[in-house]
Design a protein around this motif. Structure first.
Motif, mmCIF file in Angstrom:
data_model
loop_
_atom_site.group_PDB
_atom_site.id
_atom_site.type_symbol
_atom_site.label_atom_id
_atom_site.label_comp_id
_atom_site.label_asym_id
_atom_site.label_seq_id
_atom_site.Cartn_x
_atom_site.Cartn_y
_atom_site.Cartn_z
ATOM 1 N N ALA A 1 -7.595 -15.116 32.183
ATOM 2 C CA ALA A 1 -8.645 -14.225 31.669
ATOM 3 C C ALA A 1 -10.008 -14.893 31.730
ATOM 4 O O ALA A 1 -11.003 -14.279 32.134
ATOM 5 C CB ALA A 1 -8.310 -13.828 30.225
ATOM 6 N N GLU A 2 -10.045 -16.160 31.372
ATOM 7 C CA GLU A 2 -11.317 -16.899 31.376
ATOM 8 C C GLU A 2 -11.852 -17.076 32.794
ATOM 9 O O GLU A 2 -13.049 -16.897 33.039
ATOM 10 C CB GLU A 2 -11.113 -18.267 30.727
ATOM 11 N N ILE B 1 -1.131 -17.267 38.645
ATOM 12 C CA ILE B 1 0.202 -17.431 38.062
ATOM 13 C C ILE B 1 0.961 -18.513 38.821
ATOM 14 O O ILE B 1 1.629 -19.362 38.224
ATOM 15 C CB ILE B 1 0.983 -16.100 38.110
ATOM 16 N N ALA B 2 0.839 -18.496 40.155
ATOM 17 C CA ALA B 2 1.515 -19.493 40.984
ATOM 18 C C ALA B 2 1.018 -20.904 40.685
ATOM 19 O O ALA B 2 1.738 -21.880 40.857
ATOM 20 C CB ALA B 2 1.315 -19.174 42.464
ATOM 21 N N GLU B 3 -0.228 -21.002 40.198
ATOM 22 C CA GLU B 3 -0.807 -22.310 39.867
ATOM 23 C C GLU B 3 -0.542 -22.687 38.406
ATOM 24 O O GLU B 3 -1.057 -23.684 37.913
ATOM 25 C CB GLU B 3 -2.313 -22.309 40.131
ATOM 26 N N GLU B 4 0.303 -21.877 37.734
ATOM 27 C CA GLU B 4 0.737 -22.178 36.371
ATOM 28 C C GLU B 4 -0.349 -22.010 35.315
ATOM 29 O O GLU B 4 -0.309 -22.640 34.255
ATOM 30 C CB GLU B 4 1.319 -23.603 36.281
ATOM 31 N N PHE B 5 -1.331 -21.151 35.567
ATOM 32 C CA PHE B 5 -2.328 -20.862 34.538
ATOM 33 C C PHE B 5 -1.737 -19.916 33.505
ATOM 34 O O PHE B 5 -0.958 -19.012 33.840
ATOM 35 C CB PHE B 5 -3.580 -20.221 35.151
ATOM 36 N N SER B 6 -2.110 -20.099 32.253
ATOM 37 C CA SER B 6 -1.679 -19.188 31.190
ATOM 38 C C SER B 6 -2.495 -17.907 31.259
ATOM 39 O O SER B 6 -3.521 -17.841 31.948
ATOM 40 C CB SER B 6 -1.878 -19.838 29.822
ATOM 41 N N ASN B 7 -2.055 -16.876 30.531
ATOM 42 C CA ASN B 7 -2.800 -15.621 30.512
ATOM 43 C C ASN B 7 -4.232 -15.831 30.026
ATOM 44 O O ASN B 7 -5.178 -15.240 30.546
ATOM 45 C CB ASN B 7 -2.091 -14.596 29.625
ATOM 46 N N ALA B 8 -4.390 -16.669 28.999
ATOM 47 C CA ALA B 8 -5.731 -16.930 28.454
ATOM 48 C C ALA B 8 -6.622 -17.617 29.491
ATOM 49 O O ALA B 8 -7.807 -17.290 29.628
ATOM 50 C CB ALA B 8 -5.623 -17.782 27.201
#
Length: 214
Positions: free
Chosen positions: A173-174, A163-170
């Motif tokens: 998950a991957e 989350i801190a690295e700005e990844f989306s939920n999708a």
């Protein structure tokens, strides 16, 4: 419409940002300041949605200015705009209440994306800034000692790192080989355990709790 205020001691730089943003239909620059006195007076009058805050404005400390303004106007969002990529600057700015950190070498598209992200209640970090933050995120002994009162699981810490690295939920998950629904559950649990309402709150509390450390 996102109203933006620019705080930077270089007039030519402020003019450049105004020029970059003037064609964005959902963003409007409502004011600018080159000193702390101008900043305090004009922000109090205009109360913009977001302040683009330079960390070093001559004799003005943007970190202290951010903390002071957010105490008076907590609904305003602050996006740090700086040439400094060192972790000490980044962490102090986030601790002061900033919701994002953008380096001054960013392009116009990234700046617009950062403004929209922060204005909507999320965080935004330049790629180099994200890498610096992640360098201070770990699941080691120091982390476990500092979160003794906040029982985060190993998986929740992994999700928080992404989350801190700005990844989306999708994307999370991957990377973790889990379902999006499971990521949603971990995110909700993190919000509840850390007592925050959004992604910006997660990052700020991670700093406070020592999940991000120097």
């Amino acid at each position: 419409m996102i109203t933006v205020f620019i705080a930077d001691d270089h007039k030519i730089f402020r003019d450049g940002i105004i020029s970059l943003l003037e064609n964005e239909e959902d963003i409007r620059v409502v004011g600018e300041a080159g000193s702390e006195e101008e900043l305090n007076t004009r922000v109090a009058r205009l109360q913009p949605d977001l302040i683009l805050m330079d960390i070093s404005m001559g004799s003005t400390n943007g970190i202290d200015a951010t903390e002071s303004i957010l105490k008076r106007f907590p609904k305003i969002k602050v996006l740090a705009l700086s040439m400094h990529s060192e972790s000490s600057y980044i962490l102090k700015m986030l601790e002061a209440g900033a919701s994002g950190y953008l380096l001054k070498d960013a392009g116009s598209r990234e700046m617009v994306a950062a403004i929209r992200s922060v204005a909507s209640g999320n965080t935004y970090f330049s790629q180099q800034v994200s890498q610096t933050l992640l360098h201070h995120l770990s699941g080691g002994k120091k982390i476990k000692e500092k979160i003794a009162g906040v029982p985060l699981t190993k998986r929740e810490i992994e999700v928080l790192q992404l989350i801190a690295e700005e990844f989306s939920n999708a994307e999370i998950a991957e990377r973790l080989f889990i379902s999006i629904r499971t990521v949603d559950t971990h995110r909700r649990n993190l919000l509840e355990k850390l007592g925050v309402k959004n992604t910006a709150g997660l990052v700020k509390n991670a700093i406070r709790l020592g999940l991000i450390h120097t």
